[in-house]
Design a protein around this motif. Structure first.
Motif, short mmCIF file in Angstrom:
data_model
loop_
_atom_site.label_atom_id
_atom_site.label_comp_id
_atom_site.label_asym_id
_atom_site.label_seq_id
_atom_site.Cartn_x
_atom_site.Cartn_y
_atom_site.Cartn_z
N ALA A 323 0.72 -1.18 0.04
CA ALA A 323 -0.06 -0.09 0.14
C ALA A 323 0.86 1.20 -0.11
O ALA A 323 1.98 1.24 0.55
N GLY A 324 0.41 2.36 -0.32
CA GLY A 324 1.04 3.77 -0.55
C GLY A 324 2.12 3.81 -1.37
O GLY A 324 2.27 3.03 -2.33
N VAL A 325 2.91 4.72 -1.31
CA VAL A 325 4.17 5.06 -2.21
C VAL A 325 5.30 5.06 -1.43
O VAL A 325 5.45 5.69 -0.46
N LEU A 326 6.46 4.55 -1.81
CA LEU A 326 7.80 4.58 -0.97
C LEU A 326 8.82 5.39 -1.88
O LEU A 326 8.83 4.95 -3.05
N GLU A 327 9.50 6.30 -1.21
CA GLU A 327 10.19 7.17 -1.69
C GLU A 327 11.49 7.15 -1.37
O GLU A 327 11.88 7.09 -0.09
N ARG A 328 12.55 7.42 -2.11
CA ARG A 328 13.77 7.67 -1.59
C ARG A 328 14.15 8.72 -0.61
O ARG A 328 13.73 9.88 -1.01
N GLY A 329 14.85 8.56 0.60
CA GLY A 329 14.91 9.46 1.52
C GLY A 329 13.82 9.68 2.51
O GLY A 329 13.93 10.71 3.32
N MET A 330 12.88 8.80 2.54
CA MET A 330 11.59 8.95 3.06
C MET A 330 11.96 8.15 4.40
O MET A 330 12.55 7.36 4.85
N ASP A 331 11.05 9.24 5.71
CA ASP A 331 11.21 8.58 6.92
C ASP A 331 10.15 7.62 6.99
O ASP A 331 9.05 7.93 6.71
N VAL A 332 10.47 6.44 7.75
CA VAL A 332 9.32 5.38 7.85
C VAL A 332 9.64 4.90 9.28
O VAL A 332 10.30 5.14 10.01
N GLU A 353 14.67 -4.53 -12.97
CA GLU A 353 14.46 -4.56 -14.31
C GLU A 353 15.36 -5.27 -15.11
O GLU A 353 16.86 -5.22 -14.92
N LYS A 354 14.73 -6.21 -15.87
CA LYS A 354 15.69 -7.24 -16.48
C LYS A 354 16.27 -8.10 -15.38
O LYS A 354 15.92 -8.66 -14.62
N PHE A 355 17.72 -7.89 -15.53
CA PHE A 355 18.53 -8.83 -14.71
C PHE A 355 19.32 -8.25 -13.54
O PHE A 355 20.32 -8.61 -12.97
N SER A 356 18.80 -6.92 -13.36
CA SER A 356 19.50 -6.27 -12.28
C SER A 356 18.90 -5.34 -11.53
O SER A 356 17.64 -5.02 -12.10
N ARG A 357 19.27 -4.93 -10.38
CA ARG A 357 18.66 -3.82 -9.50
C ARG A 357 18.77 -2.25 -10.01
O ARG A 357 19.85 -1.93 -10.24
N VAL A 358 17.72 -1.36 -10.29
CA VAL A 358 18.07 -0.26 -10.91
C VAL A 358 17.58 0.90 -9.96
O VAL A 358 16.70 0.73 -9.20
N PRO A 359 18.28 1.86 -9.69
CA PRO A 359 17.79 3.03 -8.57
C PRO A 359 16.45 3.64 -9.14
O PRO A 359 16.18 3.73 -10.22
N ALA A 360 15.71 3.84 -8.31
CA ALA A 360 14.32 4.66 -8.24
C ALA A 360 14.14 5.64 -7.35
O ALA A 360 14.74 5.56 -6.16
N GLU A 361 13.33 6.73 -7.78
CA GLU A 361 13.25 7.94 -6.75
C GLU A 361 11.94 7.33 -6.10
O GLU A 361 11.92 7.93 -4.76
N SER A 362 10.97 6.63 -6.72
CA SER A 362 9.83 6.24 -5.97
C SER A 362 9.25 5.06 -6.52
O SER A 362 9.54 4.46 -7.68
N VAL A 363 8.49 4.24 -5.54
CA VAL A 363 7.96 2.72 -6.06
C VAL A 363 6.35 2.88 -5.72
O VAL A 363 5.95 3.36 -4.34
N GLU A 364 5.61 2.60 -6.41
CA GLU A 364 3.98 2.63 -6.46
C GLU A 364 3.95 1.25 -5.76
O GLU A 364 4.35 0.28 -5.87
N ALA A 365 2.75 1.13 -5.09
CA ALA A 365 2.23 -0.10 -4.45
C ALA A 365 2.11 -1.13 -5.36
O ALA A 365 1.50 -1.06 -6.65
N GLY A 366 2.10 -2.45 -5.12
CA GLY A 366 2.22 -3.51 -6.17
C GLY A 366 3.54 -3.91 -6.64
O GLY A 366 3.52 -5.20 -7.07
N ASP A 367 4.39 -3.22 -6.91
CA ASP A 367 5.79 -3.46 -7.19
C ASP A 367 6.66 -4.04 -6.30
O ASP A 367 6.51 -3.87 -5.16
N ILE A 368 7.62 -4.97 -6.78
CA ILE A 368 8.79 -5.57 -5.78
C ILE A 368 9.86 -4.75 -5.74
O ILE A 368 10.34 -4.21 -6.97
N CYS A 369 10.57 -4.24 -4.51
CA CYS A 369 11.55 -3.26 -4.63
C CYS A 369 12.59 -3.57 -3.52
O CYS A 369 12.41 -4.45 -2.80
N ALA A 370 13.67 -3.19 -3.71
CA ALA A 370 14.80 -3.30 -2.47
C ALA A 370 15.02 -2.17 -1.93
O ALA A 370 15.19 -1.02 -2.57
#
Length: 652
Positions: A323-332, A353-370
C-alpha cells in the motif's frame, strides 16, 4: 448400485453415477457425501485416483463436470479473487494494478525451473544478441552451480506487451522449503512446473499446498514434453487429482495448462503443436494471473521478505509494496508488531528491471523493490508509514526436524585450515545466518563453545557447513539427530514421505533397505516406458539419515530419492542405521603407502599417503561391525637384514 470413474480421451473427466445413495446434492453446489463405497478397482484410466488416496474426499459439482484443460484453442482462466481474509469495506478500497504481474516459479527439484527462466529472459531480450550468457544464469552462487540445484530464491523481471512481469526463481529441494514459503508472500500467482514424465512429486505437493493456502492463481507448465517417454495426458490428470486432494477451490482447479520445452524455449497449448517461442506462456501469465491488489491511497506498508548484503550498501531488504508510495529519503516506521516499532530512513531505493537492480526515486504499491539504509531490518518486519503505518502479518514457516551440534575445533590440527577458530566467531556467524534463513534455528549447547543448529533436513544444514568452510571458519560438527517432541506423555518423531525411482532389476535391495529402517510402502507404480519403478514410503526421519548413499550403492547409482516432511507420529522403535564400524588411527604421524597397502584390506579408507593424522582420528569404514584401530603411519624398516624382503606387486 454401480459407480465408475474414468478419463475419456485423457482430457475429459466423466463421472457415471447411478443409484448410489451416498451421493446427495444441494440446490447451489453438488457435494459428494462419501466415496467410501468405491473400491480401488473401480477407478479406470492412467490418471485415476490411486488406491492409497483417501476415498472420503468431498468433490464439488465443478469437479464432477469439469473438462480438463487439454489442448484448448484459447486461453481461458478463472482467477481466485480471495488472496486473504479481509473485511468487505477494506476490499472495496483495494484496486487491481494491471501493468504488473508478480509470479513465482515453483516445482520439484530438476523439473526445469531455472532452465525455463533462462529461456524467458532470452526471449524477453534481457541480454544483447552478442552477449555471452552462461547456462542457469539465475544460479549465481558457486555452490548452486557445483551441485546443480537452486538454494536461494532470486528476483528478476521482464517486459511483455507493456506489462512488467516480476519473476522469482525458487528452490526445488524440500530442505529449502522455507525459501518458498516466504516468497509466496510477494506474489499473486505461480507457475507450477511439472515434468512430463515424472508428474507431481513430493515437493510439488508441498509448494502447491502453500500456494493454494494463499489463494494464488496457478498456471501449470508441463515441461520437457520433448522427452521420448513423455506422457503429458497422465501428468495433467495426476496434477488435477492433486488439486482436489489439497482442497483447491473451483477457481483454482480451473488452471490453464501450457506445454513447454524449457531447454528449447518453446511452449504451446498442445504437446504436439508447440510454438516457436514462449509466446503462449507469456500470454497465459498476463491473462490468468491477476495484477496485485493494492491500496494506492492507503498508508505505506511493505513486508520484508528477503535480505541481501552488499559491502558498500550494507543490508538490503527486499519485499513487495502492499500500500502507499515509497520514496527515496523517506522517513519510515519499522514494525514487528503494533507495540514494537522503531524509526528509520530509506537511503536508497531499487526496483528490478531485467537482470539487475535499478535505482528509483519512488515505487508505487504492487511492485517488488529493494531498500537500503536501515541496518537492523529483519525478515518478517514491516516498513510502514511514519505516522499511520500498521504492521502486516508476520511470515510463518514450518518448524525444523533435524539438528546438529557445532563446536570449536579441539583436535591437534586446530588452526591449519581456517582463520576463524574461536567460539565467539562461530557464534556470531551462526546467529547471523538466522537473519536470512527463517527455517533454521540456533541455540546454545551444553558448553559455552557448543551450539545446536536445527534445520529442515541434513542438506539444509550441510549447505550452511559448506558455506562456512569457504568463508574460513574451522569447527567440528556432531552426527545429525531428529527433533522429537512429547504430546500427552506420548513421544512423537517426524515422519517423511520418501519417493524412490529405481530400475526394476534393483528394486529388491531397495525394498529391503527401507524395511530395515521402519519404512512402510503405500504406493508402487511404473513411469513411462523407461522401465523405472516408483516406490513411495512413509518412513521416520531417523531412517533417512545415511540412507541416500546406501540406496545409491544398492542400485549402482541409478536410484533417485526424494523426500518431503509429512507429519509427527508415534515413535517407531529402534532403527539400526549403521551396521559397520570405523577404522581409527592408533598413533600420530603421516600416512604411508606401505601402511595403507595392508590397511585397505580392512575396509574403505578416507585418507591417502602423505596425510597427517592424529591418534583417535577416523580414517575409514570397517568392513565389519565394531571399530578397529590401525597403524596407518607405519614405515618399512630400512635395514640390510634379508628377512625384511621388500613388498613387490605382481602383474596379472
Amino acid at each position: 448400485m454401480e459407480t465408475a470413474i474414468s478419463f475419456c480421451n485423457h482430457s475429459t473427466l466423466a463421472f457415471s453415477l447411478s443409484r448410489n445413495p451416498n451421493f446427495s446434492f444441494s440446490s447451489k453446489t453438488a457435494k459428494v457425501a462419501s466415496l467410501s463405497s468405491l473400491m480401488p478397482n473401480q477407478f479406470i484410466g492412467c490418471g485415476s485416483l490411486s488406491a492409497s488416496a483417501p476415498l472420503t474426499k468431498k468433490l464439488s459439482s465443478y469437479a464432477l463436470q469439469r473438462r480438463l484443460p487439454r489442448g484448448s484453442t484459447s486461453i481461458r482462466c478463472s482467477v481466485s479473487g480471495t488472496t486473504a481474509a479481509s473485511s468487505a469495506d477494506k476490499k472495496s478500497q483495494l484496486t487491481r494494478r494491471n501493468d504488473i504481474r508478480n509470479i513465482a516459479i515453483v516445482a520439484h527439484v530438476d523439473h526445469g525451473k531455472t532452465t525455463l527462466v533462462d529461456a524467458m529472459l532470452r526471449q524477453a531480450k534481457v541480454f544483447r544478441d552478442n552477449q555471452f550468457v552462461q547456462e542457469r544464469i539465475m544460479d549465481s552462487n558457486d555452490l548452486e552451480r557445483e551441485r546443480g540445484i537452486t538454494i536461494l530464491s532470486k528476483n528478476t523481471s521482464i517486459s511483455y506487451k507493456d506489462t512488467k512481469i516480476n519473476i522469482i526463481d525458487t528452490p526445488g529441494h524440500s530442505d529449502f522449503g522455507g525459501e518458498v514459503e516466504r516468497i509466496l508472500n510477494m506474489v499473486d500467482g505461480i507457475l507450477l512446473v511439472v515434468d512430463s514424465v515424472e508428474g507431481p512429486m513430493p515437493q510439488t505437493r508441498f509448494v502447491l499446498k502453500k500456494a493454494l493456502e494463499f489463494g494464488h492463481a496457478v498456471v501449470v507448465v508441463v515441461n520437457k514434453v520433448d522427452r521420448p517417454s513423455a506422457r503429458p495426458d497422465c501428468v495433467i490428470n495426476s496434477t488435477f487429482e492433486l488439486f482436489i486432494e489439497l482442497n483447491a477451490s473451483d477457481e483454482q482447479c480451473d488452471f490453464q495448462v501450457i506445454y513447454a520445452s524449457g531447454i528449447n524455449g518453446k511452449a504451446g497449448l498442445s504437446p504436439d503443436k508447440l510454438a516457436d517461442d514462449l509466446g503462449p506462456l507469456f500470454e497465459s501469465i498476463i491473462r490468468c494471473i491477476p495484477g496485485p491488489r493494492i491500496d494506492r491511497a492507503g498508508a505505506l506498508q511493505m513486508l520484508v521478505t528477503s535480505i541481501e548484503y552488499d559491502e558498500h550498501k550494507g543490508r538490503i531488504a527486499i519485499g513487495r509494496l502492499h500500500a502507499g508510495v515509497l520514496e527515496r529519503g523517506m522517513d519510515v516506521k519499522v514494525c514487528t508488531s503494533e507495540d514494537a516499532c522503531r524509526y528509520g530512513r530509506i537511503s536508497e531505493l531499487f526496483v528490478y528491471e531485467k537482470f539487475s537492480r535499478v535505482p528509483a526515486e519512488s515505487v508505487e504499491a504492487g511492485d517488488i523493490c529493494a531498500v537500503c539504509g536501515i541496518a537492523d531490518l529483519q525478515i518478517g518486519e514491516t516498513i510502514a508509514d511514519k505516522a499511520f503505518g500498521m504492521p502486516l502479518p508476520a511470515i510463518r514457516v514450518e518448524e525444523p526436524t533435524v539438528k546438529m551440534s557445532f563446536s570449536i575445533n579441539t583436535s591437534p590440527f586446530v588452526g591449519r585450515e581456517g582463520k576463524y577458530v574461536t567460539s565467539g566467531k562461530l557464534r556470531d556467524r551462526l546467529y547471523r545466518e538466522l537473519e536470512r534463513n527463517l527455517a533454521m534455528r540456533v541455540e546454545d549447547g551444553e558448553t559455552s563453545d557448543t551450539f545446536i543448529v536445527s534445520g529442515r533436513g541434513t542438506l539444509h544444514i550441510t549447505i550452511l557447513i559448506e558455506n562456512m568452510r569457504r568463508e574460513g571458519y574451522e569447527f567440528m560438527v556432531g552426527p545429525p539427530k531428529v527433533i522429537s517432541k512429547k504430546v500427552d506423555d506420548e513421544l512423537l518423531e517426524p515422519f517423511e514421505i520418501a519417493t524412490v525411482e529405481v530400475p526394476e532389476e534393483h528394486m529388491g535391495p531397495i525394498v529391503e533397505l527401507f524395511g530395515k529402517r521402519r519404512g512402510q510402502m503405500f504406493n508402487m507404480g511404473n513411469i513411462g516406458s523407461e522401465g523405472t519403478t516408483v516406490l513411495q514410503y512413509k518412513i521416520p526421519t531417523r531412517g533417512l539419515l545415511g540412507l541416500r548413499n546406501a540406496i545409491l550403492t544398492a542400485s549402482r547409482g541409478t536410484a533417485i530419492l526424494n523426500t518431503i516432511f509429512d507429519s509427527y507420529g508415534p515413535w517407531a522403535g529402534d532403527i539400526i542405521s549403521r551396521d559397520l564400524g570405523s577404522l581409527v588411527a592408533c598413533e600420530d604421524g603421516t600416512t604411508t603407502s606401505y601402511a595403507l597397502a595392508s590397511s585397505q584390506e580392512r575396509g574403505k579408507m578416507f585418507v591417502g599417503p602423505g596425510v597427517d593424522v592424529y591418534k583417535g582420528q577416523i580414517v575409514g569404514i570397517h568392513q565389519r561391525p565394531g571399530d578397529l584401530a590401525l597403524n596407518v603411519c607405519k614405515k618399512k624398516a630400512a635395514t640390510n637384514v634379508r628377512s625384511n624382503k621388500e613388498q613387490t606387486g605382481k602383474d596379472k
